[in-house]
Scaffold this motif. Structure first.
Motif, short mmCIF file in Angstrom:
data_model
loop_
_atom_site.label_atom_id
_atom_site.label_comp_id
_atom_site.label_asym_id
_atom_site.label_seq_id
_atom_site.Cartn_x
_atom_site.Cartn_y
_atom_site.Cartn_z
N HIS A 196 34.18 -22.13 29.30
CA HIS A 196 34.41 -22.30 29.96
C HIS A 196 36.32 -21.95 30.31
O HIS A 196 36.39 -21.19 31.24
CB HIS A 196 34.36 -24.14 29.99
CG HIS A 196 35.28 -24.25 31.75
ND1 HIS A 196 33.75 -23.84 33.18
CD2 HIS A 196 36.13 -24.68 32.18
CE1 HIS A 196 34.55 -24.70 33.95
NE2 HIS A 196 35.82 -24.98 33.69
N LEU A 197 37.29 -22.26 29.59
CA LEU A 197 38.59 -21.72 30.12
C LEU A 197 38.74 -21.14 29.52
O LEU A 197 39.34 -19.98 30.92
CB LEU A 197 39.41 -22.80 28.79
CG LEU A 197 39.43 -24.11 28.84
CD1 LEU A 197 40.34 -25.28 27.66
CD2 LEU A 197 40.34 -24.54 30.57
N LYS A 198 38.00 -19.61 28.52
CA LYS A 198 38.04 -18.60 28.73
C LYS A 198 38.11 -17.76 29.93
O LYS A 198 38.39 -16.65 30.83
CB LYS A 198 37.64 -17.83 27.47
CG LYS A 198 37.53 -16.13 28.09
CD LYS A 198 36.99 -15.85 25.81
CE LYS A 198 36.79 -14.22 26.75
NZ LYS A 198 36.14 -14.00 25.29
N LYS A 199 36.87 -17.80 30.58
CA LYS A 199 36.34 -17.54 31.75
C LYS A 199 37.30 -18.02 32.95
O LYS A 199 37.43 -16.70 34.28
CB LYS A 199 35.02 -17.99 31.99
CG LYS A 199 34.71 -17.43 33.42
CD LYS A 199 32.75 -18.06 33.64
CE LYS A 199 32.60 -17.83 34.98
NZ LYS A 199 31.44 -18.02 35.45
N THR A 200 37.97 -18.90 33.51
CA THR A 200 38.72 -19.74 34.38
C THR A 200 39.90 -18.75 34.16
O THR A 200 40.27 -17.96 34.90
CB THR A 200 39.27 -21.37 33.79
OG1 THR A 200 37.91 -21.33 34.21
CG2 THR A 200 39.93 -20.99 35.01
N ARG A 201 40.83 -18.76 33.11
CA ARG A 201 41.34 -17.27 32.43
C ARG A 201 41.19 -16.30 32.82
O ARG A 201 42.20 -15.56 33.82
CB ARG A 201 42.12 -17.70 30.87
CG ARG A 201 42.74 -18.54 30.49
CD ARG A 201 43.32 -18.45 29.42
NE ARG A 201 42.30 -18.22 28.30
CZ ARG A 201 41.90 -19.09 28.05
NH1 ARG A 201 42.49 -20.40 28.12
NH2 ARG A 201 41.42 -18.25 26.50
N GLU A 202 40.57 -15.08 32.78
CA GLU A 202 39.68 -14.03 33.13
C GLU A 202 39.71 -13.83 34.84
O GLU A 202 40.54 -13.37 35.29
CB GLU A 202 38.88 -13.75 32.43
CG GLU A 202 38.94 -13.56 30.36
CD GLU A 202 37.53 -13.19 30.18
OE1 GLU A 202 35.97 -13.53 31.44
OE2 GLU A 202 36.95 -13.00 28.76
N GLU A 203 39.24 -14.91 35.42
CA GLU A 203 39.21 -15.29 36.81
C GLU A 203 40.96 -15.29 37.59
O GLU A 203 40.97 -14.51 37.57
CB GLU A 203 38.46 -16.35 37.67
CG GLU A 203 37.14 -15.98 37.28
CD GLU A 203 36.01 -17.01 37.43
OE1 GLU A 203 36.80 -18.48 37.56
OE2 GLU A 203 35.28 -16.79 37.47
N GLU A 204 41.75 -15.97 37.09
CA GLU A 204 42.95 -16.02 37.76
C GLU A 204 43.50 -14.95 36.82
O GLU A 204 44.27 -14.09 38.13
CB GLU A 204 43.28 -17.43 36.66
CG GLU A 204 43.04 -18.62 37.27
CD GLU A 204 43.67 -18.91 38.54
OE1 GLU A 204 44.21 -18.48 39.25
OE2 GLU A 204 42.39 -19.33 39.13
N HIS A 205 43.33 -13.99 35.59
CA HIS A 205 44.45 -13.01 35.94
C HIS A 205 43.31 -12.02 36.49
O HIS A 205 44.79 -11.29 37.12
CB HIS A 205 43.70 -13.02 34.07
CG HIS A 205 44.55 -11.08 33.67
ND1 HIS A 205 45.49 -11.07 33.73
CD2 HIS A 205 43.72 -9.98 33.24
CE1 HIS A 205 46.04 -9.90 33.27
NE2 HIS A 205 44.41 -8.85 33.33
N LEU A 206 42.10 -11.83 36.56
CA LEU A 206 42.06 -10.87 38.22
C LEU A 206 42.24 -11.03 39.45
O LEU A 206 42.92 -10.19 39.85
CB LEU A 206 40.77 -10.96 38.07
CG LEU A 206 39.54 -10.00 38.97
CD1 LEU A 206 39.66 -8.58 38.42
CD2 LEU A 206 38.24 -9.88 38.96
N LYS A 207 42.32 -12.25 39.39
CA LYS A 207 43.15 -12.85 40.81
C LYS A 207 44.87 -12.42 40.60
O LYS A 207 45.17 -11.70 41.84
CB LYS A 207 43.19 -14.13 41.42
CG LYS A 207 42.22 -14.63 41.55
CD LYS A 207 41.99 -15.93 41.64
CE LYS A 207 40.49 -16.93 42.65
NZ LYS A 207 40.82 -18.41 42.37
N GLY A 209 34.83 -31.20 35.06
CA GLY A 209 33.81 -30.86 34.62
C GLY A 209 33.77 -30.40 33.29
O GLY A 209 33.45 -29.90 32.37
N LEU A 210 35.34 -30.83 32.52
CA LEU A 210 35.12 -30.71 31.23
C LEU A 210 34.66 -31.85 30.41
O LEU A 210 34.61 -33.02 30.76
CB LEU A 210 36.81 -30.65 31.28
CG LEU A 210 37.43 -29.32 31.75
CD1 LEU A 210 38.80 -29.18 31.23
CD2 LEU A 210 37.06 -28.35 31.12
N PRO A 211 34.07 -31.06 29.77
CA PRO A 211 33.04 -32.42 28.53
C PRO A 211 34.72 -33.38 28.03
O PRO A 211 35.79 -33.03 27.94
CB PRO A 211 32.81 -31.93 27.63
CG PRO A 211 33.03 -30.63 27.67
CD PRO A 211 33.88 -29.71 28.31
#
Length: 194
Positions: A56-67, A120-122
């Motif tokens: 989940h955090l990796k996906k968020t980081r990738e989205e932030e990096h793309l932005k 949303g974090l467990p």
């Protein structure tokens, strides 16, 4: 490649060819899964709950990096880039629901990181309000915080108290973060100084 596959299909029957193709697809899936598990191991992940959080955090980081990449491309064409960056940062904070203010720069010239969004974090539901605030400010994933807290409580119960040096030896993370957890647990009465 297709030419080779056609020759192979002519040499073997259709059933053997289908088995061959299926085995190649299975091999591809297994290699992908092994690579994913090796990535978890490299990151120090030892259970699947942490793996879900990591993904989940990796996906968020990738989205932030793309932005960030897209923003830097846009900003090079704008005349007043500093004002534009400030505005875009404020908009990103508002969009993500973090805050309406821009993080204040520290004396070292580095910006402080915004608080971690726990939604949303467990493990978030297991935290009280003060623990949620600590996790947000120190940027701890709730599951990791709960593991650290449990380890420190167990050691404190065994020893009849716990020193900061013992906590550092027990949990191998950033010294400042372990200090903040240790201080918080003492302040809240979970552990006692040894």
């Amino acid at each position: 490649m297709t030419c080779i596959m056609r020759r192979l299909a002519r040499k073997v029957g259709p059933v053997e060819h289908d088995k061959f193709i299926e085995s190649h697809a299975l091999e591809f899936e297994l290699r992908r899964e092994i690579k994913r598990l090796q990535e978890y191991r490299t990151a120090g992940i030892t259970n699947f709950c942490s793996a879900i959080t990591y993904d989940h955090l990796k996906k968020t980081r990738e989205e932030e990096h793309l932005k960030c990449t897209m923003l830097s491309e846009v900003l090079q064409y704008i005349q007043d880039s500093s004002a534009c960056q400030q505005w875009l940062r404020r908009q990103a904070d508002i969009d993500s629901g973090l805050s309406r203010s821009i993080p204040v720069a520290s004396n070292s010239g580095r910006r402080s990181a915004p608080p971690l969004n726990l939604i949303g974090l467990p493990g978030t539901e297991k935290l009280n309000e003060k623990e949620k605030e600590l996790c947000q400010m120190v940027r701890f994933v709730p599951g990791a915080y709960l593991e650290y807290k449990s380890a420190l409580l167990n050691e404190c119960n065994k020893q009849g108290g716990l020193r900061l040096a013992q906590a550092r030896a027990l949990i191998k993370i950033d010294v400042n973060k372990i200090w903040k957890i240790y201080d918080f647990l003492i302040r809240e009465g979970y552990i006692t100084k040894g």
